[in-house]
Scaffold this motif. Structure first.
Motif, PDB file in Angstrom:
ATOM      1  N   VAL A   1       6.445  78.334  -5.491  1.00  0.00           N
ATOM      2  CA  VAL A   1       7.466  78.993  -6.299  1.00  0.00           C
ATOM      3  C   VAL A   1       6.833  79.675  -7.507  1.00  0.00           C
ATOM      4  CG1 VAL A   1       9.413  78.521  -7.834  1.00  0.00           C
ATOM      5  CG2 VAL A   1       9.373  77.554  -5.549  1.00  0.00           C
ATOM      6  N   SER A   2       5.794  79.085  -8.077  1.00  0.00           N
ATOM      7  CA  SER A   2       5.204  79.628  -9.295  1.00  0.00           C
ATOM      8  C   SER A   2       4.219  80.771  -9.037  1.00  0.00           C
ATOM      9  CB  SER A   2       4.505  78.524 -10.084  1.00  0.00           C
ATOM     10  OG  SER A   2       3.395  78.038  -9.363  1.00  0.00           O
ATOM     11  N   VAL A   3       3.713  80.914  -7.834  1.00  0.00           N
ATOM     12  CA  VAL A   3       2.712  81.951  -7.547  1.00  0.00           C
ATOM     13  C   VAL A   3       3.247  83.363  -7.828  1.00  0.00           C
ATOM     14  CG1 VAL A   3       1.418  83.053  -5.669  1.00  0.00           C
ATOM     15  CG2 VAL A   3       1.299  80.590  -5.988  1.00  0.00           C
ATOM     16  N   PRO A   4       4.446  83.747  -7.382  1.00  0.00           N
ATOM     17  CA  PRO A   4       4.909  85.110  -7.698  1.00  0.00           C
ATOM     18  C   PRO A   4       5.093  85.354  -9.199  1.00  0.00           C
ATOM     19  CG  PRO A   4       6.231  84.170  -5.943  1.00  0.00           C
ATOM     20  CD  PRO A   4       5.362  83.088  -6.468  1.00  0.00           C
ATOM     21  N   VAL A   5       5.507  84.344  -9.935  1.00  0.00           N
ATOM     22  CA  VAL A   5       5.693  84.501 -11.374  1.00  0.00           C
ATOM     23  C   VAL A   5       4.348  84.722 -12.056  1.00  0.00           C
ATOM     24  CG1 VAL A   5       6.514  83.375 -13.464  1.00  0.00           C
ATOM     25  CG2 VAL A   5       7.765  83.088 -11.325  1.00  0.00           C
ATOM     26  N   VAL A   6       3.353  83.957 -11.694  1.00  0.00           N
ATOM     27  CA  VAL A   6       2.015  84.107 -12.278  1.00  0.00           C
ATOM     28  C   VAL A   6       1.426  85.463 -11.908  1.00  0.00           C
ATOM     29  CG1 VAL A   6      -0.343  83.189 -12.222  1.00  0.00           C
ATOM     30  CG2 VAL A   6       1.608  81.639 -12.362  1.00  0.00           C
ATOM     31  N   ARG A   7       1.647  85.885 -10.671  1.00  0.00           N
ATOM     32  CA  ARG A   7       1.144  87.188 -10.234  1.00  0.00           C
ATOM     33  C   ARG A   7       1.783  88.329 -11.016  1.00  0.00           C
ATOM     34  NH1 ARG A   7      -0.023  88.065  -3.882  1.00  0.00           N
ATOM     35  NH2 ARG A   7      -1.722  89.407  -4.426  1.00  0.00           N
ATOM     36  N   ALA A   8       3.092  88.249 -11.198  1.00  0.00           N
ATOM     37  CA  ALA A   8       3.797  89.292 -11.947  1.00  0.00           C
ATOM     38  C   ALA A   8       3.304  89.337 -13.387  1.00  0.00           C
ATOM     39  CB  ALA A   8       5.305  89.044 -11.901  1.00  0.00           C
ATOM     40  N   PHE A   9       3.117  88.171 -13.996  1.00  0.00           N
ATOM     41  CA  PHE A   9       2.612  88.145 -15.363  1.00  0.00           C
ATOM     42  C   PHE A   9       1.213  88.731 -15.447  1.00  0.00           C
ATOM     43  CE2 PHE A   9       0.246  86.112 -18.796  1.00  0.00           C
ATOM     44  CZ  PHE A   9       1.010  86.540 -19.878  1.00  0.00           C
ATOM     45  N   ALA A  10       0.365  88.408 -14.487  1.00  0.00           N
ATOM     46  CA  ALA A  10      -1.001  88.930 -14.500  1.00  0.00           C
ATOM     47  C   ALA A  10      -1.006  90.454 -14.379  1.00  0.00           C
ATOM     48  CB  ALA A  10      -1.812  88.308 -13.375  1.00  0.00           C
ATOM     49  N   MET A  11      -0.094  91.003 -13.572  1.00  0.00           N
ATOM     50  CA  MET A  11      -0.047  92.449 -13.389  1.00  0.00           C
ATOM     51  C   MET A  11       0.567  93.157 -14.595  1.00  0.00           C
ATOM     52  SD  MET A  11       1.049  92.569  -9.397  1.00  0.00           S
ATOM     53  CE  MET A  11       1.353  94.319  -9.421  1.00  0.00           C
ATOM     54  N   LEU A  12       1.507  92.505 -15.278  1.00  0.00           N
ATOM     55  CA  LEU A  12       2.222  93.138 -16.380  1.00  0.00           C
ATOM     56  C   LEU A  12       1.741  92.685 -17.755  1.00  0.00           C
ATOM     57  CD1 LEU A  12       5.802  92.886 -14.872  1.00  0.00           C
ATOM     58  CD2 LEU A  12       4.309  94.879 -14.920  1.00  0.00           C
ATOM     59  N   GLN A  13       0.696  91.889 -17.805  1.00  0.00           N
ATOM     60  CA  GLN A  13       0.222  91.314 -19.059  1.00  0.00           C
ATOM     61  C   GLN A  13      -0.131  92.393 -20.085  1.00  0.00           C
ATOM     62  OE1 GLN A  13      -3.186  88.848 -18.587  1.00  0.00           O
ATOM     63  NE2 GLN A  13      -3.187  88.153 -20.687  1.00  0.00           N
ATOM     64  N   ARG A  14      -0.733  93.470 -19.664  1.00  0.00           N
ATOM     65  CA  ARG A  14      -1.123  94.549 -20.570  1.00  0.00           C
ATOM     66  C   ARG A  14       0.100  95.115 -21.283  1.00  0.00           C
ATOM     67  NH1 ARG A  14      -3.335  99.263 -17.347  1.00  0.00           N
ATOM     68  NH2 ARG A  14      -4.531  97.520 -16.548  1.00  0.00           N
ATOM     69  N   TYR A  15       1.183  95.309 -20.549  1.00  0.00           N
ATOM     70  CA  TYR A  15       2.390  95.878 -21.128  1.00  0.00           C
ATOM     71  C   TYR A  15       3.134  94.874 -22.001  1.00  0.00           C
ATOM     72  CZ  TYR A  15       1.319  99.288 -17.562  1.00  0.00           C
ATOM     73  OH  TYR A  15       0.678 100.207 -16.791  1.00  0.00           O
ATOM     74  N   ILE A  16       3.112  93.614 -21.602  1.00  0.00           N
ATOM     75  CA  ILE A  16       3.780  92.574 -22.386  1.00  0.00           C
ATOM     76  C   ILE A  16       3.089  92.421 -23.740  1.00  0.00           C
ATOM     77  CG2 ILE A  16       4.276  90.097 -22.506  1.00  0.00           C
ATOM     78  CD1 ILE A  16       4.576  90.193 -19.420  1.00  0.00           C
ATOM     79  N   VAL A  17       1.777  92.294 -23.727  1.00  0.00           N
ATOM     80  CA  VAL A  17       1.027  92.135 -24.970  1.00  0.00           C
ATOM     81  C   VAL A  17       1.126  93.396 -25.816  1.00  0.00           C
ATOM     82  CG1 VAL A  17      -1.283  91.801 -25.936  1.00  0.00           C
ATOM     83  CG2 VAL A  17      -0.529  90.418 -24.004  1.00  0.00           C
ATOM     84  N   GLY A  18       1.078  94.554 -25.182  1.00  0.00           N
ATOM     85  CA  GLY A  18       1.211  95.807 -25.916  1.00  0.00           C
ATOM     86  C   GLY A  18       2.565  95.932 -26.589  1.00  0.00           C
ATOM     87  N   GLY A  19       3.609  95.512 -25.910  1.00  0.00           N
ATOM     88  CA  GLY A  19       4.942  95.565 -26.499  1.00  0.00           C
ATOM     89  C   GLY A  19       5.108  94.568 -27.628  1.00  0.00           C
ATOM     90  N   LEU A  20       4.504  93.408 -27.512  1.00  0.00           N
ATOM     91  CA  LEU A  20       4.607  92.401 -28.564  1.00  0.00           C
ATOM     92  C   LEU A  20       3.850  92.820 -29.818  1.00  0.00           C
ATOM     93  CD1 LEU A  20       4.204  89.109 -26.513  1.00  0.00           C
ATOM     94  CD2 LEU A  20       6.263  89.930 -27.628  1.00  0.00           C
TER      95      LEU A  20
END
Length: 52
Positions: free
Chosen positions: A26-45
């Protein structure tokens, strides 16, 4: 998904092996999505904290 994970816990005990396997799956897709979107998440923060 949490309801699905809760089915592994019964009145007589918890079936830990399948519970941990399902929780990992269950957690694998969530971790994958975070890894792919991490640049945008950190940039937005950090976008609002930079002082020009």
């Amino acid at each position: 998904m949490t309801v699905l994970l809760n089915t592994f816990a019964g009145q007589t005990g918890t079936d830990w092996g399948p519970l941990m396997a399902a929780a990992t799956l269950v957690s694998v897709p969530v971790v994958r999505a975070f890894a792919m979107l991490q640049r945008y998440i950190v940039g937005g923060l950090t976008a609002g904290t930079v002082k020009s």
